[in-house]
Design an enzyme around this catalytic site. Structure first.
Site, mmCIF file in Angstrom:
data_model
loop_
_atom_site.group_PDB
_atom_site.id
_atom_site.type_symbol
_atom_site.label_atom_id
_atom_site.label_comp_id
_atom_site.label_asym_id
_atom_site.label_seq_id
_atom_site.Cartn_x
_atom_site.Cartn_y
_atom_site.Cartn_z
ATOM 1 N N ARG A 261 53.707 0.179 30.459
ATOM 2 C CA ARG A 261 54.948 0.442 29.741
ATOM 3 C C ARG A 261 56.199 0.532 30.624
ATOM 4 N NH1 ARG A 261 50.902 1.645 26.704
ATOM 5 N NH2 ARG A 261 51.149 1.119 24.519
ATOM 6 N N HIS B 22 37.944 -1.874 29.353
ATOM 7 C CA HIS B 22 38.695 -3.119 29.150
ATOM 8 C C HIS B 22 38.304 -4.192 30.147
ATOM 9 C CE1 HIS B 22 42.006 -0.567 27.006
ATOM 10 N NE2 HIS B 22 40.948 -0.788 26.252
HETATM 11 P P1 NAD Z 1 50.087 3.015 29.834
HETATM 12 O O1 NAD Z 1 50.923 2.078 30.631
HETATM 13 O O2 NAD Z 1 50.167 2.962 28.355
HETATM 14 O O3 NAD Z 1 50.424 4.501 30.262
HETATM 15 C C1 NAD Z 1 50.431 4.868 31.614
HETATM 16 C C2 NAD Z 1 50.869 6.312 31.670
HETATM 17 O O4 NAD Z 1 50.766 6.720 33.019
HETATM 18 C C3 NAD Z 1 52.307 6.532 31.221
HETATM 19 O O5 NAD Z 1 52.347 7.531 30.218
HETATM 20 C C4 NAD Z 1 53.025 6.987 32.508
HETATM 21 O O6 NAD Z 1 53.949 8.039 32.269
HETATM 22 C C5 NAD Z 1 51.899 7.496 33.359
HETATM 23 N N1 NAD Z 1 52.077 7.321 34.798
HETATM 24 C C6 NAD Z 1 52.563 6.258 35.472
HETATM 25 N N2 NAD Z 1 52.499 6.472 36.796
HETATM 26 C C7 NAD Z 1 51.974 7.720 36.966
HETATM 27 C C8 NAD Z 1 51.655 8.510 38.100
HETATM 28 N N3 NAD Z 1 51.875 8.074 39.337
HETATM 29 N N4 NAD Z 1 51.112 9.731 37.890
HETATM 30 C C9 NAD Z 1 50.882 10.217 36.628
HETATM 31 N N5 NAD Z 1 51.168 9.500 35.520
HETATM 32 C C10 NAD Z 1 51.700 8.255 35.686
HETATM 33 O O7 NAD Z 1 48.591 2.854 30.355
HETATM 34 P P2 NAD Z 1 47.229 2.983 29.613
HETATM 35 O O8 NAD Z 1 47.213 4.229 28.798
HETATM 36 O O9 NAD Z 1 46.185 2.773 30.655
HETATM 37 O O10 NAD Z 1 47.214 1.707 28.644
HETATM 38 C C11 NAD Z 1 47.646 0.435 29.144
HETATM 39 C C12 NAD Z 1 46.658 -0.722 28.987
HETATM 40 O O11 NAD Z 1 46.987 -1.785 29.908
HETATM 41 C C13 NAD Z 1 45.264 -0.322 29.339
HETATM 42 O O12 NAD Z 1 44.499 -0.729 28.284
HETATM 43 C C14 NAD Z 1 44.865 -1.108 30.594
HETATM 44 O O13 NAD Z 1 43.695 -1.856 30.344
HETATM 45 C C15 NAD Z 1 45.961 -2.099 30.837
HETATM 46 N N6 NAD Z 1 46.542 -2.018 32.220
HETATM 47 C C16 NAD Z 1 45.735 -1.815 33.315
HETATM 48 C C17 NAD Z 1 46.287 -1.696 34.598
HETATM 49 C C18 NAD Z 1 45.377 -1.486 35.776
HETATM 50 O O14 NAD Z 1 44.214 -1.886 35.735
HETATM 51 N N7 NAD Z 1 45.849 -0.855 36.854
HETATM 52 C C19 NAD Z 1 47.662 -1.762 34.751
HETATM 53 C C20 NAD Z 1 48.469 -1.959 33.618
HETATM 54 C C21 NAD Z 1 47.901 -2.079 32.357
#
Ligand code: NAD
Length: 251
Positions: free
Chosen positions: A39, A124
């Site tokens: 996001r 996922h």
């Molecule tokens: P999301 O992006 O919806 O939410 C991430 C949350 O993490 C946010 O609320 C944000 O405030 C918080 N956040 C960000 N950095 C942070 C930090 N350093 N410390 C604490 N909080 C932090 O993510 P989601 O809930 O995982 O859903 C997103 C979907 O996209 C998932 O289904 C996933 O499969 C995919 N995705 C995966 C990756 C990855 O594998 N790293 C990256 C992006 C998206």
């Protein structure tokens, strides 16, 4: 003791009282490794409309575009390593405090930080390799990339099936074994520790709620508020790496 020290102290006690915890992670635990979360405004993931599973199956152009984007995204993010948050979770697993890590992430960083693969439940899928959608043969990304660069064609398996990144696309069925494993893990745990998830992507986001319904305590670590904050036993707003490091000091 300051307010934040007091709340970390309380969180430590909640963790110490738990006999069998489950950690539930989202994209937020990996932002400190340089992978943007879902996001972030204008972020890599939100710039283009996602290619859903039906499109991938139906169109050669969509399959080529999916692979072009996959390699562009991997190049933009670059090589990644686990961060302090992943390492703290790995210490909790190694100490026998956490039975499973249920993750929405596709980056493989929990395994890279030392959590045994059988303790990581990937809801996922995994974006660090590819798979044939027909015979399930595994392919390495470097090999697929070499083929794609050479002929620009969407890669096809020797069985004739389409090869796809081993992630779960929009419109694709959730992996049944991972869903069953996650259900069993949350039913058996007495604490669910959520780290770095907006808790807005379902069905994955239903697991912390399910853990609570089964009697587990709920502890949330996230930078921003989540829809479950009001129901949680304890919420720590902040960066997951430093908070998990503080929480696991001495483990
Ligand atoms: P999301 O992006 O919806 O939410 C991430 C949350 O993490 C946010 O609320 C944000 O405030 C918080 N956040 C960000 N950095 C942070 C930090 N350093 N410390 C604490 N909080 C932090 O993510 P989601 O809930 O995982 O859903 C997103 C979907 O996209 C998932 O289904 C996933 O499969 C995919 N995705 C995966 C990756 C990855 O594998 N790293 C990256 C992006 C998206």
């Amino acid at each position: 003791m300051t307010g934040s020290e007091a709340i970390i102290d309380r969180a430590r006690r909640v963790l110490a009282e738990s006999r069998q915890a489950v950690v539930f992670t989202g994209a937020g635990i990996s932002t400190e490794s340089g992978i943007p979360d879902f996001r972030s405004p204008g972020g890599l993931w939100s710039r283009l409309r996602p290619i859903d599973f039906q499109e991938f199956l139906a169109s050669d152009a969509a399959r080529r575009e999916a692979w072009r984007r996959k390699f562009e995204l991997d190049d933009a993010v670059g090589p990644v390593q686990p961060n302090a948050g992943h390492r703290a979770v790995a210490r909790l697993v190694a100490a026998g405090r956490v039975s499973h890590v249920i993750t929405q992430n596709i980056d493989g960083l929990h395994q890279a930080s030392g959590v045994p693969a059988e303790r990581v439940i990937e809801l996922h899928g995994n974006g660090t390799h590819a798979v044939c959608l027909s015979c399930r043969e595994r392919y390495e990304l470097a090999d697929i990339r070499a083929r794609f660069v050479a002929d620009g064609a969407a890669p096809v398996c020797h069985c004739g099936g389409f090869i796809k990144s081993a992630t779960v696309s929009f419109g694709q069925a959730m992996p049944a074994p991972a869903m069953r494993a996650a259900q069993a893990a949350v039913a058996a745990c007495d604490l669910c520790l959520v780290v770095g998830s907006s808790l807005q992507v379902f069905p994955a986001a239903g697991f912390p709620e399910q853990a609570q319904r089964c009697g587990a305590a709920l502890l949330i670590i996230n930078r921003e508020p989540t829809p479950l904050d009001a129901d949680a036993d304890l919420v720590l707003h902040g960066e997951s790496g430093p908070l998990l490091t503080a929480l696991t000091a001495g483990v």
